[in-house]
Design a protein around this motif. Structure first.
Motif, short mmCIF file in Angstrom:
data_model
loop_
_atom_site.label_atom_id
_atom_site.label_comp_id
_atom_site.label_asym_id
_atom_site.label_seq_id
_atom_site.Cartn_x
_atom_site.Cartn_y
_atom_site.Cartn_z
N ALA A 286 0.83 -1.22 0.00
CA ALA A 286 0.00 0.00 0.00
C ALA A 286 0.86 1.26 0.00
O ALA A 286 0.53 2.26 0.66
N LEU A 287 1.96 1.21 -0.74
CA LEU A 287 2.86 2.37 -0.82
C LEU A 287 2.22 3.46 -1.66
O LEU A 287 1.76 3.24 -2.78
N SER A 288 2.17 4.68 -1.10
CA SER A 288 1.60 5.82 -1.82
C SER A 288 2.37 7.08 -1.47
O SER A 288 3.10 7.13 -0.47
N PHE A 289 2.20 8.09 -2.32
CA PHE A 289 2.90 9.36 -2.13
C PHE A 289 1.92 10.52 -2.29
O PHE A 289 0.98 10.45 -3.08
N GLU A 290 2.17 11.56 -1.54
CA GLU A 290 1.46 12.82 -1.74
C GLU A 290 2.44 13.96 -1.49
O GLU A 290 3.49 13.78 -0.87
N ARG A 291 2.10 15.11 -2.00
CA ARG A 291 2.98 16.27 -1.86
C ARG A 291 2.27 17.35 -1.07
O ARG A 291 1.08 17.57 -1.24
N MET A 292 3.04 17.98 -0.21
CA MET A 292 2.50 18.99 0.67
C MET A 292 3.32 20.27 0.52
O MET A 292 4.56 20.23 0.47
N ALA A 293 2.64 21.38 0.40
CA ALA A 293 3.32 22.69 0.38
C ALA A 293 3.56 23.10 1.84
O ALA A 293 2.64 23.60 2.50
N TYR A 294 4.76 22.85 2.32
CA TYR A 294 5.07 23.10 3.73
C TYR A 294 5.28 24.60 3.94
O TYR A 294 6.15 25.22 3.32
#
Length: 276
Positions: A198-206
């Motif tokens: 269940a490997l997944s990625f998301e991107r966050m504007a820190y």
């Protein structure tokens, strides 16, 4: 439990001593105060359930663990910097919270196998020199079916660019792969491999927001952020001035604020996975 890496080369041993000194320099506890809103957003994405045991690797002064404890979660932090662990323990005592903080190395965690339900790291484990050992340890202490969530700066992020500016003046150790590779999805897929599902990625504007201008931000980093502090200290005075000028120009170029403060965002890659 893991054992001390007796096969570690003298060169690697020396590098790890320098890295420990780097993170014990400055004052990350002060530095992280302006990172708090992003840390809380990251913590919310963990979706901790009642009763879950969480380990935060490279926890600093407790930026994730302290709010997790306040929310009633069972949270533990581990960091290589002894002074930051002491700061975290003091913060926990002040708030009347159980102080679950240990000094330890992300490459050799001081916990038995399958000790935790959730293993997290926010721009922390990415700075250890041997990522294959960090991944192995994170998987080892996470129980089968447990969750991992790791946030890392991407190579093209604002912080990634800042490290490139510094690296032109103070080249990184050839013994250590770039920490920014933790922000590359393909690299992480290879590193974690069959150890997760269940490997997944998301991107966050820190969010990076400071109530002062870019020049003061650079001085703030030089004073309180270990890597920047040590980079300046490694240079003669005239080259320090050059580095300061380049960093001020870089922060000014990307600053979105127009009121004398500094406000921008740096891209964070968040890995989520389940331990097989």
């Amino acid at each position: 439990m893991t054992t001390v890496d007796s096969a570690q080369t003298p060169e690697m041993q020396a590098l790890k001593v320098r890295l420990k000194a780097t993170w014990e320099s400055g004052d990350y506890g002060v530095f992280a105060r302006y990172l708090e809103s992003g840390a809380l957003e990251f913590l919310q994405r963990l979706h901790l359930e009642p009763g879950e045991r969480m380990l935060d690797v490279a926890c600093g002064a407790g930026q994730l663990v302290i709010p997790a404890l306040r929310a009633g979660n069972d949270a533990t932090g581990v960091d290589i910097a002894a002074n930051l662990i002491e700061q975290a323990r003091k913060r926990a005592r002040t708030d009347g919270l159980p102080a679950h903080f240990d000094e330890g190395d992300a490459e050799d965690l001081p916990y038995p196998d399958a000790s935790f339900d959730v293993v997290s790291s926010l721009v922390g484990m990415m700075f250890a020199p041997r990522p294959e050992r960090v991944v192995a340890e994170a998987l080892r202490v996470c129980r089968p079916g447990g969750r991992l969530m790791i946030g890392s700066w991407t190579p093209t992020s604002f912080i990634g660019g800042m490290f490139k500016v510094i690296g032109r003046h103070v080249p990184p150790s050839p013994l250590m792969p770039s920490p920014m590779l933790w922000g590359d999805e393909a690299v992480l897929q290879e590193r974690f491999g069959s150890g997760v599902t269940a490997l997944s990625f998301e991107r966050m504007a820190y969010p990076l927001a400071y109530p002062f201008g870019p020049a003061e931000v650079v001085e703030f980093f030089r004073t309180y952020y270990g890597p920047t502090n040590r980079a300046f200290a490694a240079l003669p005075e005239e080259l320090q001035a050059t580095l300061r000028h380049e960093l001020e120009a870089y922060w000014t170029e990307h600053n979105r604020a127009t009121d004398g403060t500094t406000r921008l965002a740096s891209e964070l890659l968040i890995l989520s996975a389940v331990r097989v």
